[in-house]
Scaffold this active site. Structure first.
Site, short mmCIF file in Angstrom:
data_model
loop_
_atom_site.label_atom_id
_atom_site.label_comp_id
_atom_site.label_asym_id
_atom_site.label_seq_id
_atom_site.Cartn_x
_atom_site.Cartn_y
_atom_site.Cartn_z
N ASN A 170 0.85 -0.89 -0.07
CA ASN A 170 0.01 -0.09 -0.19
C ASN A 170 0.77 1.38 0.07
O ASN A 170 0.45 2.21 -0.79
CB ASN A 170 -0.82 0.08 1.28
N SER A 171 1.87 1.23 0.88
CA SER A 171 2.64 2.44 1.12
C SER A 171 3.46 2.83 -0.25
O SER A 171 3.63 3.97 -0.56
CB SER A 171 3.47 2.34 2.16
N GLY A 209 -2.66 4.85 7.57
CA GLY A 209 -1.28 4.77 8.11
C GLY A 209 -0.45 4.46 6.96
O GLY A 209 0.92 5.15 6.96
N ASP A 210 -0.68 3.41 6.18
CA ASP A 210 -0.02 3.02 4.83
C ASP A 210 0.18 4.20 4.13
O ASP A 210 1.28 4.35 3.32
CB ASP A 210 -0.30 2.03 4.29
N ALA A 211 -1.20 5.00 3.63
CA ALA A 211 -0.85 6.17 2.91
C ALA A 211 -0.03 7.30 3.31
O ALA A 211 0.67 7.99 2.64
CB ALA A 211 -2.33 6.48 2.67
#
EC number: 2.7.1.20
Length: 342
Positions: A64-65, A295-297
């Site tokens: 995701n990140s 949080g990943d973003a």
């Protein structure tokens, strides 16, 4: 040209749907939590798949990140990702998603296991994650050490792994952190979930890697879980961030930056025992769709700014923007282009 950012983690296909409190109670799920699936959770995946609103989205915290970082940068060949998938339609879907997003996927393919999945159960716009690692659990450091993959690692300026990867291949994280120590690149980790810091063998890996870690991310719940696990007897997130920032660095590395997000509250950054708070983009309740991937973003936006030579303040701003966009969409998804210039 070698990608500037390399992510190493557990590639998963998210199976995402809205559920009721009854589902949470049935499977012992908690809002905002992330767990590894046990035998009792296995029927959950079929239940979600049978729902009319089910969505299949490329997932896994690190992936995701990396996808968000690539989206924020809007430049080809800036990011790469390593992990293990199965030789099946879900694996093919993840490969296609990375290709469409412009991420260089260097997957290890294990035909003996299905591609990992994550049940994303959404209740009142909060999510709970239940992960069945399957093939993702089979990643081997020997794949990272292959010449073409080692070249990607050694060419990267930033390497990032969510804490979840600790449960799969700590050897790979050790190789990566040492490579960054040698090259002067930045090694980044995320606490990721309370169980990572609560289970002693997992926490031991985290603590072994900490001296080589330039940026440590997490949220307030994970930070407090760490403090409790090591007996610090405090829930003060600033204090916890300060303590983690003061763990000595390896070699001649600069001081660690500990970055703790707090949802709608300001992000805490501790460097060399000093805390600075950075505001986050505020949204109305009506704008929220689901918090999965927020949080990943944030990490993706942060790393994108970091690779552009931005300071911590600008990196937090980019992270906050990315998170604010993702939580207005279902899963870790976003519009074609960001309305933001790094």
């Amino acid at each position: 040209m070698s990608p500037a950012i390399l992510g190493m983690g557990n590639p998963l296909l998210d199976i995402s749907a809205d559920v009721t409190q009854e589902t949470y109670d049935k499977y012992g799920l908690l809002p905002g939590n992330a767990i590894l699936a046990e035998e009792k959770h296995m029927p959950l995946y079929a239940e979600l798949a049978a729902k009319p609103d089910v969505k299949y989205i490329a997932g896994g915290a690190t992936q995701n990140s990396i996808r968000v970082a690539q989206w924020m940068l809007q430049e080809p060949n800036m990011t790469a990702y390593i992990g293990c998938i199965g030789s099946d339609k879900f694996g093919a879907a993840l490969t296609d998603a990375c290709k469409q997003d412009g991420v260089l996927a260097k997957y290890m393919v294990d035909a003996s296991a299905p591609t990992g999945t994550c049940a994303v159960t959404i209740l009142d716009k909060e999510r709970s994650l239940t992960t069945n690692l399957s093939a993702a659990n089979n990643y081997k450091v020997s794949h990272l050490q292959q010449a073409e993959n080692l070249a990607v690692l050694e060419g990267a300026k930033v390497v990032y792994s969510a804490g979840f990867f600790i449960t799969v291949s700590p050897e790979s994280m050790e190789v990566a952190s040492q490579a960054m120590l040698k090259s002067g690149g930045a090694y980044c980790m995320n606490l990721s979930a309370p169980f990572i810091v609560q289970v002693p063998p997992f926490r031991a890996v985290l603590e072994k890697l900490l001296p080589a870690c330039d940026y440590l991310f997490g949220n307030e719940t994970e930070a407090q879980a760490y403090a409790e696990a090591v007996g610090w007897d405090t829930t003060d997130v600033e204090f916890i961030a300060i303590r983690l920032s003061l763990v000595p660095m390896a070699g001649n590395k600069p001081n660690r930056k500990v970055v703790i997000t707090q949802g709608a509250e300001p992000t805490i950054v501790a460097i060399k025992g000093k805390v600075t708070k950075y505001p986050v983009n505020q949204l109305s309740k009506e704008q929220l769709v689901d918090t999965n991937g927020a949080g990943d973003a944030f990490v993706g936006g942060f790393l994108a700014a970091l690779i552009k030579g931005k300071d911590v303040a600008a990196s937090c701003k980019a992270g906050s923007y990315a998170a604010s966009i993702v939580i207005q969409h279902s899963g870790c998804t976003y519009p074609a282009k960001p309305d933001y210039t790094i």
